[in-house]
Motif scaffolding. Sequence first.
Motif, PDB file in Angstrom:
ATOM      1  N   VAL A   4       1.089  -1.212  -0.495  1.00 51.96           N
ATOM      2  CA  VAL A   4      -0.167  -0.173   0.252  1.00 51.96           C
ATOM      3  C   VAL A   4       0.635   0.858   0.074  1.00 51.96           C
ATOM      4  CG1 VAL A   4      -1.619   0.969   1.192  1.00 51.96           C
ATOM      5  CG2 VAL A   4      -1.866  -0.686   1.163  1.00 51.96           C
ATOM      6  N   CYS A   5       2.111   1.018   1.005  1.00 55.81           N
ATOM      7  CA  CYS A   5       3.793   2.606   0.466  1.00 55.81           C
ATOM      8  C   CYS A   5       3.556   2.336  -0.378  1.00 55.81           C
ATOM      9  CB  CYS A   5       4.114   2.466   1.695  1.00 55.81           C
ATOM     10  SG  CYS A   5       3.662   2.635   3.480  1.00 55.81           S
ATOM     11  N   ARG A   6       3.723   1.438  -0.997  1.00 53.55           N
ATOM     12  CA  ARG A   6       4.680   1.690  -2.170  1.00 53.55           C
ATOM     13  C   ARG A   6       3.542   2.070  -3.625  1.00 53.55           C
ATOM     14  NH1 ARG A   6       9.260  -0.278  -2.336  1.00 53.55           N
ATOM     15  NH2 ARG A   6      10.613  -1.688  -0.459  1.00 53.55           N
ATOM     16  N   GLU A   7       2.378   1.503  -3.450  1.00 58.26           N
ATOM     17  CA  GLU A   7       1.945   1.798  -4.780  1.00 58.26           C
ATOM     18  C   GLU A   7       1.328   3.379  -4.437  1.00 58.26           C
ATOM     19  OE1 GLU A   7      -3.718   2.106  -5.133  1.00 58.26           O
ATOM     20  OE2 GLU A   7      -2.222   0.793  -3.746  1.00 58.26           O
ATOM     21  N   GLY A   8       1.595   4.201  -3.317  1.00 58.18           N
ATOM     22  CA  GLY A   8       1.453   5.702  -2.606  1.00 58.18           C
ATOM     23  C   GLY A   8       2.725   6.671  -2.844  1.00 58.18           C
ATOM     24  N   SER A  87      17.230   8.045   5.643  1.00 58.09           N
ATOM     25  CA  SER A  87      17.621   7.050   5.221  1.00 58.09           C
ATOM     26  C   SER A  87      17.716   6.500   3.935  1.00 58.09           C
ATOM     27  CB  SER A  87      19.044   6.623   6.198  1.00 58.09           C
ATOM     28  OG  SER A  87      18.270   5.666   6.293  1.00 58.09           O
ATOM     29  N   LEU A  88      16.013   6.172   4.395  1.00 57.86           N
ATOM     30  CA  LEU A  88      15.881   5.285   3.018  1.00 57.86           C
ATOM     31  C   LEU A  88      15.834   6.478   1.557  1.00 57.86           C
ATOM     32  CD1 LEU A  88      12.137   4.477   4.550  1.00 57.86           C
ATOM     33  CD2 LEU A  88      14.737   3.115   4.379  1.00 57.86           C
ATOM     34  N   ALA A  89      16.117   5.549   0.524  1.00 56.70           N
ATOM     35  CA  ALA A  89      16.788   5.843  -0.755  1.00 56.70           C
ATOM     36  C   ALA A  89      14.898   6.148  -1.043  1.00 56.70           C
ATOM     37  CB  ALA A  89      16.584   4.437  -1.743  1.00 56.70           C
ATOM     38  N   PRO A  90      14.499   6.732  -2.090  1.00 59.77           N
ATOM     39  CA  PRO A  90      13.105   6.877  -2.293  1.00 59.77           C
ATOM     40  C   PRO A  90      12.371   5.676  -2.684  1.00 59.77           C
ATOM     41  CG  PRO A  90      14.684   8.976  -3.633  1.00 59.77           C
ATOM     42  CD  PRO A  90      15.674   7.727  -2.530  1.00 59.77           C
ATOM     43  N   VAL A  91      11.326   5.766  -2.787  1.00 53.49           N
ATOM     44  CA  VAL A  91      10.602   4.812  -3.408  1.00 53.49           C
ATOM     45  C   VAL A  91       9.793   5.298  -4.579  1.00 53.49           C
ATOM     46  CG1 VAL A  91       8.794   3.270  -2.788  1.00 53.49           C
ATOM     47  CG2 VAL A  91      10.523   3.601  -1.625  1.00 53.49           C
ATOM     48  N   PRO A  92       9.726   4.389  -5.684  1.00 52.66           N
ATOM     49  CA  PRO A  92       8.881   4.822  -6.626  1.00 52.66           C
ATOM     50  C   PRO A  92       7.933   4.244  -6.429  1.00 52.66           C
ATOM     51  CG  PRO A  92      10.272   2.660  -7.184  1.00 52.66           C
ATOM     52  CD  PRO A  92      10.918   3.579  -6.016  1.00 52.66           C
ATOM     53  N   ARG A  93       6.799   4.707  -7.237  1.00 54.68           N
ATOM     54  CA  ARG A  93       5.758   4.608  -6.770  1.00 54.68           C
ATOM     55  C   ARG A  93       5.053   2.786  -7.769  1.00 54.68           C
ATOM     56  NH1 ARG A  93       0.528   7.401  -5.915  1.00 54.68           N
ATOM     57  NH2 ARG A  93       1.782   9.759  -6.064  1.00 54.68           N
ATOM     58  N   ALA A  94       4.553   1.971  -6.376  1.00 49.24           N
ATOM     59  CA  ALA A  94       3.816   0.208  -7.515  1.00 49.24           C
ATOM     60  C   ALA A  94       2.766   0.640  -7.877  1.00 49.24           C
ATOM     61  CB  ALA A  94       4.398  -0.532  -6.444  1.00 49.24           C
ATOM     62  N   ALA A  95       2.903  -0.642  -9.088  1.00 46.90           N
ATOM     63  CA  ALA A  95       1.485  -0.323  -9.665  1.00 46.90           C
ATOM     64  C   ALA A  95       0.242  -0.795  -8.644  1.00 46.90           C
ATOM     65  CB  ALA A  95       1.704  -2.211 -10.383  1.00 46.90           C
TER      66      ALA A  95
END
Length: 113
Positions: A4-8, A87-95
Amino acid sequence: MDAVCREGGAAFLVAVFPTEFAWREKSWLSAALISSLETDGIAVVDIETRFRALGLSFDAVAFDPIGHLNPAGHSAASDVIEREIASLAPVPRAAPLSRASDGPPALTGRTAL
């Protein structure tokens, strides 16, 4: 939650806090949880390890055996978590997840320990 987080387009971070017993005995359950999450590529911060590295004792950060944080514990935990998030890398939006029209996302994958 990770999906859910990655989707956003947001990172998901699990912070693992110890009880007094886990602090004294280094609980196998928290170690298994941390290992399982890391194996699945989920970011985890072991708050106990970070508190110990700061020279803090359980009594200095918690006000009961369950591990509810006192004001000093909340301050230390927020500092640790803030640094970890930074420190976390940016996360690309997931499908997008498949969703029922009248309910939450259909989540699959991890099962509880």
